[in-house]
Enzyme design. Structure first.
Site, PDB file in Angstrom:
ATOM      1  N   GLU A 154       1.508  -4.832 -79.291  1.00 25.64           N
ATOM      2  CA  GLU A 154       2.619  -4.087 -78.678  1.00 25.64           C
ATOM      3  C   GLU A 154       3.025  -4.612 -77.300  1.00 25.64           C
ATOM      4  O   GLU A 154       3.144  -3.833 -76.355  1.00 25.64           O
ATOM      5  CB  GLU A 154       2.261  -2.595 -78.606  1.00 25.64           C
ATOM      6  CG  GLU A 154       1.952  -2.010 -79.972  1.00 25.64           C
ATOM      7  CD  GLU A 154       1.477  -0.555 -79.926  1.00 25.64           C
ATOM      8  OE1 GLU A 154       1.471   0.035 -78.840  1.00 25.64           O
ATOM      9  OE2 GLU A 154       1.100  -0.038 -80.992  1.00 25.64           O
TER      10      GLU A 154
ATOM     11  N   ASN B 295       0.525  -8.059 -83.247  1.00 22.77           N
ATOM     12  CA  ASN B 295       0.755  -6.815 -83.980  1.00 22.77           C
ATOM     13  C   ASN B 295       1.714  -5.910 -83.198  1.00 22.77           C
ATOM     14  O   ASN B 295       1.566  -5.760 -81.984  1.00 22.77           O
ATOM     15  CB  ASN B 295      -0.605  -6.104 -84.155  1.00 22.77           C
ATOM     16  CG  ASN B 295      -0.554  -4.904 -85.078  1.00 22.77           C
ATOM     17  OD1 ASN B 295      -0.058  -5.006 -86.201  1.00 22.77           O
ATOM     18  ND2 ASN B 295      -1.064  -3.769 -84.614  1.00 22.77           N
TER      19      ASN B 295
ATOM     20  N   HIS C   6       4.965   2.303 -89.107  1.00 23.55           N
ATOM     21  CA  HIS C   6       4.896   3.768 -88.965  1.00 23.55           C
ATOM     22  C   HIS C   6       6.309   4.302 -89.205  1.00 23.55           C
ATOM     23  O   HIS C   6       7.208   4.080 -88.394  1.00 23.55           O
ATOM     24  CB  HIS C   6       4.446   4.155 -87.552  1.00 23.55           C
ATOM     25  CG  HIS C   6       3.039   3.758 -87.236  1.00 23.55           C
ATOM     26  ND1 HIS C   6       1.948   4.333 -87.847  1.00 23.55           N
ATOM     27  CD2 HIS C   6       2.536   2.836 -86.375  1.00 23.55           C
ATOM     28  CE1 HIS C   6       0.835   3.790 -87.369  1.00 23.55           C
ATOM     29  NE2 HIS C   6       1.163   2.876 -86.483  1.00 23.55           N
TER      30      HIS C   6
ATOM     31  N   GLU D 185      -0.533  -0.811 -90.257  1.00 25.79           N
ATOM     32  CA  GLU D 185      -0.807   0.592 -89.897  1.00 25.79           C
ATOM     33  C   GLU D 185       0.104   1.528 -90.676  1.00 25.79           C
ATOM     34  O   GLU D 185       0.611   2.524 -90.151  1.00 25.79           O
ATOM     35  CB  GLU D 185      -0.604   0.805 -88.382  1.00 25.79           C
ATOM     36  CG  GLU D 185      -1.439  -0.121 -87.528  1.00 25.79           C
ATOM     37  CD  GLU D 185      -1.269   0.108 -86.022  1.00 25.79           C
ATOM     38  OE1 GLU D 185      -0.705   1.151 -85.615  1.00 25.79           O
ATOM     39  OE2 GLU D 185      -1.696  -0.761 -85.257  1.00 25.79           O
TER      40      GLU D 185
ATOM     41  N   ASP E   6       2.033   4.219 -92.414  1.00 19.84           N
ATOM     42  CA  ASP E   6       2.070   5.640 -92.765  1.00 19.84           C
ATOM     43  C   ASP E   6       3.531   6.076 -92.773  1.00 19.84           C
ATOM     44  O   ASP E   6       4.366   5.529 -92.056  1.00 19.84           O
ATOM     45  CB  ASP E   6       1.177   6.531 -91.882  1.00 19.84           C
ATOM     46  CG  ASP E   6       1.488   6.493 -90.405  1.00 19.84           C
ATOM     47  OD1 ASP E   6       2.492   5.878 -90.004  1.00 19.84           O
ATOM     48  OD2 ASP E   6       0.718   7.103 -89.631  1.00 19.84           O
TER      49      ASP E   6
HETATM   50  O1  G3I Z   1     -12.418  11.297 -79.149  1.00 20.33           O
HETATM   51  C1  G3I Z   1     -11.740  12.140 -78.203  1.00 20.33           C
HETATM   52  C2  G3I Z   1     -12.302  13.518 -78.223  1.00 20.33           C
HETATM   53  O2  G3I Z   1     -13.656  13.480 -77.814  1.00 20.33           O
HETATM   54  C3  G3I Z   1     -11.470  14.423 -77.320  1.00 20.33           C
HETATM   55  O3  G3I Z   1     -11.932  15.730 -77.434  1.00 20.33           O
HETATM   56  C4  G3I Z   1     -10.015  14.355 -77.722  1.00 20.33           C
HETATM   57  C5  G3I Z   1      -9.147  15.195 -76.805  1.00 20.33           C
HETATM   58  O4  G3I Z   1      -7.998  14.536 -76.415  1.00 20.33           O
HETATM   59  O5  G3I Z   1      -9.593  13.016 -77.679  1.00 20.33           O
HETATM   60  C6  G3I Z   1     -10.268  12.178 -78.564  1.00 20.33           C
HETATM   61  O6  G3I Z   1      -9.785  10.863 -78.486  1.00 20.33           O
HETATM   62  C7  G3I Z   1      -8.515  10.664 -79.059  1.00 20.33           C
HETATM   63  C8  G3I Z   1      -8.638   9.554 -80.089  1.00 20.33           C
HETATM   64  O7  G3I Z   1      -7.368   9.240 -80.609  1.00 20.33           O
HETATM   65  C9  G3I Z   1      -9.546   9.944 -81.261  1.00 20.33           C
HETATM   66  O8  G3I Z   1      -9.014  11.027 -81.950  1.00 20.33           O
HETATM   67  C10 G3I Z   1      -7.561  10.233 -77.967  1.00 20.33           C
HETATM   68  O9  G3I Z   1      -7.350  11.303 -77.072  1.00 20.33           O
HETATM   69  C11 G3I Z   1      -6.250   9.810 -78.582  1.00 20.33           C
HETATM   70  O10 G3I Z   1      -5.429   9.257 -77.558  1.00 20.33           O
HETATM   71  C12 G3I Z   1      -6.471   8.767 -79.621  1.00 20.33           C
HETATM   72  O11 G3I Z   1      -5.251   8.472 -80.255  1.00 20.33           O
HETATM   73  C13 G3I Z   1      -5.188   7.243 -80.911  1.00 20.33           C
HETATM   74  C14 G3I Z   1      -4.000   6.458 -80.418  1.00 20.33           C
HETATM   75  O12 G3I Z   1      -3.888   5.239 -81.155  1.00 20.33           O
HETATM   76  C15 G3I Z   1      -4.149   6.131 -78.953  1.00 20.33           C
HETATM   77  O13 G3I Z   1      -3.083   5.376 -78.503  1.00 20.33           O
HETATM   78  C16 G3I Z   1      -5.047   7.502 -82.405  1.00 20.33           C
HETATM   79  O14 G3I Z   1      -6.248   8.086 -82.903  1.00 20.33           O
HETATM   80  C17 G3I Z   1      -4.771   6.194 -83.152  1.00 20.33           C
HETATM   81  O15 G3I Z   1      -4.428   6.482 -84.472  1.00 20.33           O
HETATM   82  C18 G3I Z   1      -3.610   5.479 -82.487  1.00 20.33           C
HETATM   83  O16 G3I Z   1      -3.431   4.243 -83.153  1.00 20.33           O
HETATM   84  C19 G3I Z   1      -2.326   3.448 -82.714  1.00 20.33           C
HETATM   85  C20 G3I Z   1      -2.735   2.002 -82.868  1.00 20.33           C
HETATM   86  O17 G3I Z   1      -3.947   1.742 -82.216  1.00 20.33           O
HETATM   87  C21 G3I Z   1      -1.642   1.068 -82.373  1.00 20.33           C
HETATM   88  N1  G3I Z   1      -0.364   1.381 -82.988  1.00 20.33           N
HETATM   89  C22 G3I Z   1       0.052   2.750 -82.943  1.00 20.33           C
HETATM   90  C23 G3I Z   1      -1.040   3.662 -83.510  1.00 20.33           C
HETATM   91  C24 G3I Z   1      -0.570   5.106 -83.584  1.00 20.33           C
HETATM   92  O18 G3I Z   1      -0.347   5.627 -82.308  1.00 20.33           O
END
Ligand code: G3I
Length: 458
Positions: free
Chosen positions: A171, A214, A250, A279, A281
């Site tokens: 990105e 990516n 996405h 990715e 969905d």
């Molecule tokens: O693990 C913590 C947890 O302990 C806490 O209680 C909770 C509260 O906020 O947060 C949890 O972490 C989160 C993590 O996902 C796991 O669920 C983060 O806050 C959250 O920011 C994170 O989001 C991820 C996101 O990337 C971050 O930018 C998503 O799971 C993940 O699916 C997403 O993936 C991205 C790709 O890497 C790049 N392309 C876009 C894609 C979708 O956004």
């Protein structure tokens, strides 16, 4: 602990019964060892991974380490997919939260889970503006360059040889019509050259890994994808190492699958790189969602250099945008119409999408081994629907002989080398649930692992 329920009385048994009893006694006493030798898919092309493999592709999913202990999650993953991408566990904040201090535990869990089941692993991601720990942003340019290269080198070296493709840079371009690079500590302090430098460092760290750029909103021909295209063309012209471009894909109603999706994949492939759907969905439900999924998969299959598809999660339950129900399995791990559409597009033949067809898969692991014999264990796992019975075969190589079995009802072919195994009594398994049977193979000089046939469920 396995209990002995059947001793084979085949005339060609090479050893007298006392030896067999001894084998089984030892089997009961010794701990399992040497897990994982081979696995066989359920029925030909009745799962996403098997169907994709028949087309020379992988079909993967993003995986979160903290869900692997949930049996329905793990069973759906193990049954349907043959590639995984750690959803968050390989990101900079997870693996190098403070400078020079690396923590690989959660990602290792996923890599080990995948490797022990013959699944590929995509690495995601090395250099990204998001999920970047604060210390990176506060470095000066020279220090940031050193830190970036060290991060790439350390992380890739840790999993060297285990990752088929790495998202080296993620990105790096802005949305919209500018075609400009996105502001980030890397861009702002190191300039455009940071991408090239990251790829060169990555090539040196793990020369066998495919190195990908990516991004999202690059799925059709537009200003952003044009900017990425121009970068890739420039890299290829100048010999900067790049092997693949990832299209995140996405989609939702505001950002549907573009009509020129396939053409866009093809123009990148024509530059001499592989393309991957990384990715995927698609928010929505029912036949509209199914059609969109089908179109994406068909586009990939129509582009020779489209090497695989990864969906961004196993189940709607844990999607990063769960309210949009964008995945192939619903929150209860039922196959959605989108699942059936994808399987059909891949040329697969199973059913699902609410139909609830019976399916099962089998995997083999070697257990105890002695100089003259070894014990094998076959785990039978129901697919996404409950089943009431199962059948599978175990074939040994002559002059090997199976001298004992337990936890199943065997029958034999005339050669004595092919054992068909059915349940003892009740063969019911809940969706995703597993059972196992065991057997002893007399080597007679040959230590080859037995070969499993497909699993047939009723
Ligand atoms: O693990 C913590 C947890 O302990 C806490 O209680 C909770 C509260 O906020 O947060 C949890 O972490 C989160 C993590 O996902 C796991 O669920 C983060 O806050 C959250 O920011 C994170 O989001 C991820 C996101 O990337 C971050 O930018 C998503 O799971 C993940 O699916 C997403 O993936 C991205 C790709 O890497 C790049 N392309 C876009 C894609 C979708 O956004």
């Amino acid at each position: 602990m396995a209990t002995r329920t059947s001793i084979r009385k085949a005339p060609e048994r090479p050893h007298p019964r006392p030896r067999t009893a001894l084998i089984l006694g030892l089997a009961g006493l010794l701990a399992a060892a040497g897990v994982t030798a081979l696995s066989a898919p359920a029925q030909a092309a009745s799962t996403l991974g098997a169907a994709a493999a028949e087309k020379g592709r992988y079909f993967g999913t993003a995986v979160a380490a903290n869900h692997l202990g949930e049996s329905a999650y793990a069973n759906t993953l193990n049954t349907e997919f043959n590639s995984v991408t750690p959803e968050n566990e390989m990101k900079w904040d997870a693996v190098e939260p403070s400078r020079g201090s690396f923590s690989y535990g959660s990602a290792d869990q996923i890599v080990n889970h995948a490797q022990s089941r013959g699944m590929k692993v995509r690495g995601h991601t090395l250099v990204w503006h998001s999920q970047l720990p604060g210390w990176v942003g506060s470095l000066g340019a020279a220090d940031l360059r050193t830190a970036m290269n060290n991060h790439i080198t350390q992380v890739m070296t840790h999993w060297k040889g285990k990752i088929h493709s790495w998202d080296v840079v993620n990105e790096a371009f802005q949305d919209g019509s500018s075609g400009a690079r996105r502001s980030s500590p890397f861009q702002d302090k190191l300039g455009n050259g940071f991408i090239e430098e990251a790829f060169r460092t990555a090539r040196a760290a793990d020369p066998a890994a495919k190195l990908c750029y990516n991004d999202y909103n690059t799925d059709g021909v537009n200003a952003k994808s044009n900017a990425v295209y121009n970068m890739v063309r420039d890299f290829k012209a100048r010999g900067v190492p790049i092997d693949c471009v990832g299209f995140q894909s996405h989609f939702n109603s505001a950002s549907p699958v573009p009509s020129d999706y396939q053409a866009n994949l093809q123009r990148f492939a024509d530059l001499g790189v592989d393309v991957q759907i990384t990715e995927l969905d698609i928010e929505g439900s029912g036949s509209a969602q199914a059609t969109s999924y089908s179109n994406v998969v068909k586009a990939c299959l129509a582009v020779t250099r489209c090497t695989g598809v990864t969906v961004w999660g196993v189940t709607d339950k844990y999607s990063w945008r769960a309210s949009g129900t964008p995945l192939l399995f619903d929150g209860n791990y039922n196959k959605k119409p989108a699942y059936t559409a994808v399987l059909t597009a891949l040329g697969g033949s199973g059913s699902g999408g609410g139909g609830g067809s019976a399916s099962c898969s089998v995997s083999y692991s070697k257990q105890e081994e002695w100089s003259d014999r070894f014990n094998g264990k076959v785990t039978v796992t129901a697919g996404s629907s409950a089943i009431i019975g199962w059948t599978t075969t175990v074939t040994v190589t002559s002059p090997q002989k199976i001298s004992a079995t337990w936890n199943g009802t065997p029958t034999w072919d005339s050669s004595g080398n092919v054992m068909t195994m059915r349940p003892n009594g009740n063969g019911s398994l809940a969706a995703g649930a597993s059972t196992s049977f065991g057997f002893t193979v007399m080597k007679n000089g040959n230590s080859a692992a037995p070969v499993l046939g497909s699993c047939t469920a009723s």
